[in-house]
Structure formats: C-alpha cells, structure tokens
Design a protein around this motif. Structure first.
Motif, short mmCIF file in Angstrom:
data_model
loop_
_atom_site.label_atom_id
_atom_site.label_comp_id
_atom_site.label_asym_id
_atom_site.label_seq_id
_atom_site.Cartn_x
_atom_site.Cartn_y
_atom_site.Cartn_z
N SER A 88 101.30 44.55 55.52
CA SER A 88 101.32 44.30 54.09
C SER A 88 102.74 44.37 53.54
O SER A 88 103.13 43.55 52.70
N PHE A 89 103.54 45.31 54.02
CA PHE A 89 104.93 45.42 53.58
C PHE A 89 105.69 44.16 53.98
O PHE A 89 106.39 43.55 53.18
N THR A 90 105.55 43.75 55.22
CA THR A 90 106.23 42.56 55.73
C THR A 90 105.80 41.33 54.94
O THR A 90 106.64 40.50 54.57
N ALA A 91 104.53 41.21 54.65
CA ALA A 91 104.02 40.06 53.90
C ALA A 91 104.59 40.02 52.48
O ALA A 91 104.87 38.95 51.95
N MET A 92 104.78 41.18 51.88
CA MET A 92 105.32 41.21 50.51
C MET A 92 106.80 40.85 50.47
O MET A 92 107.26 40.20 49.54
N VAL A 93 107.55 41.28 51.48
CA VAL A 93 109.00 41.09 51.47
C VAL A 93 109.40 39.71 52.00
O VAL A 93 110.39 39.12 51.54
N LYS A 94 108.63 39.16 52.91
CA LYS A 94 109.01 37.92 53.60
C LYS A 94 109.43 36.78 52.66
O LYS A 94 110.43 36.11 52.92
N PRO A 95 108.72 36.51 51.57
CA PRO A 95 109.14 35.40 50.71
C PRO A 95 110.52 35.58 50.09
O PRO A 95 111.13 34.61 49.62
N TYR A 96 111.03 36.79 50.09
CA TYR A 96 112.33 37.07 49.47
C TYR A 96 113.43 37.28 50.50
O TYR A 96 114.53 37.68 50.15
N GLN A 97 113.13 37.02 51.75
CA GLN A 97 114.15 37.18 52.78
C GLN A 97 115.20 36.09 52.66
O GLN A 97 114.90 34.96 52.28
N LYS A 98 116.40 36.47 53.01
CA LYS A 98 117.54 35.56 52.89
C LYS A 98 117.40 34.40 53.86
O LYS A 98 117.10 34.56 55.02
N MET A 99 117.60 33.23 53.33
CA MET A 99 117.61 32.01 54.14
C MET A 99 119.03 31.46 54.17
O MET A 99 119.81 31.74 53.27
N ARG A 100 119.34 30.67 55.15
CA ARG A 100 120.67 30.08 55.23
C ARG A 100 120.96 29.21 54.02
O ARG A 100 120.14 28.40 53.62
N GLY A 101 122.13 29.40 53.46
CA GLY A 101 122.61 28.50 52.42
C GLY A 101 122.08 28.72 51.02
O GLY A 101 122.45 28.00 50.12
N GLY A 102 121.24 29.69 50.80
CA GLY A 102 120.70 29.89 49.46
C GLY A 102 121.09 31.24 48.89
O GLY A 102 121.07 32.23 49.59
N SER A 103 121.43 31.25 47.61
CA SER A 103 121.76 32.52 46.99
C SER A 103 120.48 33.14 46.41
O SER A 103 119.50 32.45 46.13
N LEU A 104 120.52 34.42 46.22
CA LEU A 104 119.37 35.13 45.68
C LEU A 104 119.05 34.65 44.27
O LEU A 104 117.89 34.39 43.95
N THR A 105 120.06 34.49 43.43
CA THR A 105 119.80 34.06 42.06
C THR A 105 119.21 32.66 42.03
O THR A 105 118.29 32.39 41.26
N GLU A 106 119.69 31.76 42.88
CA GLU A 106 119.11 30.41 42.95
C GLU A 106 117.64 30.47 43.36
O GLU A 106 116.80 29.75 42.84
N LYS A 107 117.34 31.33 44.32
CA LYS A 107 115.97 31.47 44.80
C LYS A 107 115.05 31.97 43.69
O LYS A 107 113.96 31.45 43.49
N LEU A 108 115.50 32.99 42.96
CA LEU A 108 114.67 33.54 41.90
C LEU A 108 114.52 32.57 40.73
O LEU A 108 113.45 32.45 40.14
N ILE A 109 115.59 31.87 40.39
CA ILE A 109 115.52 30.86 39.32
C ILE A 109 114.54 29.77 39.70
O ILE A 109 113.70 29.35 38.90
N ALA A 110 114.62 29.29 40.93
CA ALA A 110 113.71 28.25 41.40
C ALA A 110 112.26 28.74 41.35
O ALA A 110 111.35 28.01 40.95
N GLN A 111 112.03 29.97 41.72
CA GLN A 111 110.68 30.53 41.74
C GLN A 111 110.10 30.61 40.34
O GLN A 111 108.95 30.26 40.12
N TYR A 112 110.90 31.06 39.37
CA TYR A 112 110.39 31.26 38.03
C TYR A 112 110.38 30.00 37.19
O TYR A 112 109.79 29.95 36.13
N SER A 113 111.01 28.93 37.67
CA SER A 113 110.99 27.67 36.91
C SER A 113 109.86 26.76 37.35
O SER A 113 109.66 25.70 36.79
N GLU A 114 109.13 27.16 38.39
CA GLU A 114 108.01 26.33 38.87
C GLU A 114 106.80 26.48 37.99
O GLU A 114 106.51 27.42 37.38
#
Length: 114
Positions: A88-114
């Motif tokens: 359950s911990f892994t499942a909750m954190v996985k969508p927020y794990q760092k991917m190559r080439g993306g910043s955290l703020t870009e990821k969160l902005i993209a998520q909340y603008s959908e």
C-alpha cells in the motif's frame, strides 16, 4: 517540512487523550516524511517549494501510515522484512516517483490541471 500535523497523527493512532508520547510522535512524523520523500526520488528542497495545498493527499496518507506503523511496532518484529515496504505504501508513492526529464512542479501542475 511538517506536512502532517501532530494533531492529525494523534487522531490517526487514537492517542488524543494524553500527551506523554508527543515528542516521540513528532520524531515519527519526521522519519515518515523523510521516507516518503526518499521514496519519490526528489529532494527535500524540491518538495519544500510545493505549497501545502498542492502536496498530494495520498502522500500525506503514506506519511500517516509509516508513522502509525512506527508507533504500533516500536521494535523489529520480522527481520526478513526490514528492507521491504508494504504494498500500500509503494502504491501510494509510485505515481510521484521521479521520472527522467520531469520536474516535480511540472508533474504536480500537470496532475492538477487535468
């Protein structure tokens, strides 16, 4: 960073009627937040710029789970499971794990603008 308050953790672990564990619970919050941050692959500094209202609720829940587990099991109970995290911990954190080439703020902005 304190994304989870002491009061919230105390309610989560049903420890609201006493305060003698407060210092220990604060340490557990710090430990759990650090584990969640480390699991995402981003740094404390990257998460520090994320406003509280944009901090994902699912990660707050992961922090609560880790802190509550530390409170309930104050000593190692199974040496074979020390390095693994609950699914359950892994499942909750996985969508927020760092991917190559993306910043955290870009990821969160993209998520909340959908």
């Amino acid at each position: 960073m304190a994304r989870v308050s002491l009061e919230l953790l105390k309610a989560h672990v049903r420890a609201t009627s006493f305060d003698y564990d407060d210092a220990y619970l604060r340490e557990l919050i710090d430990m759990a937040e650090e584990q969640v941050i480390n699991a995402t692959g981003y740094t404390k500094e990257e998460w520090a710029v994320v406003p509280d209202e944009a901090f994902p609720a699912v990660l707050k829940q992961a922090i609560l789970m880790r802190a509550a587990t530390g409170y309930a099991y104050r000593e190692d109970v199974d040496n074979s499971n020390l390095t693994s995290l609950p699914n359950s911990f892994t499942a909750m954190v996985k969508p927020y794990q760092k991917m190559r080439g993306g910043s955290l703020t870009e990821k969160l902005i993209a998520q909340y603008s959908e």
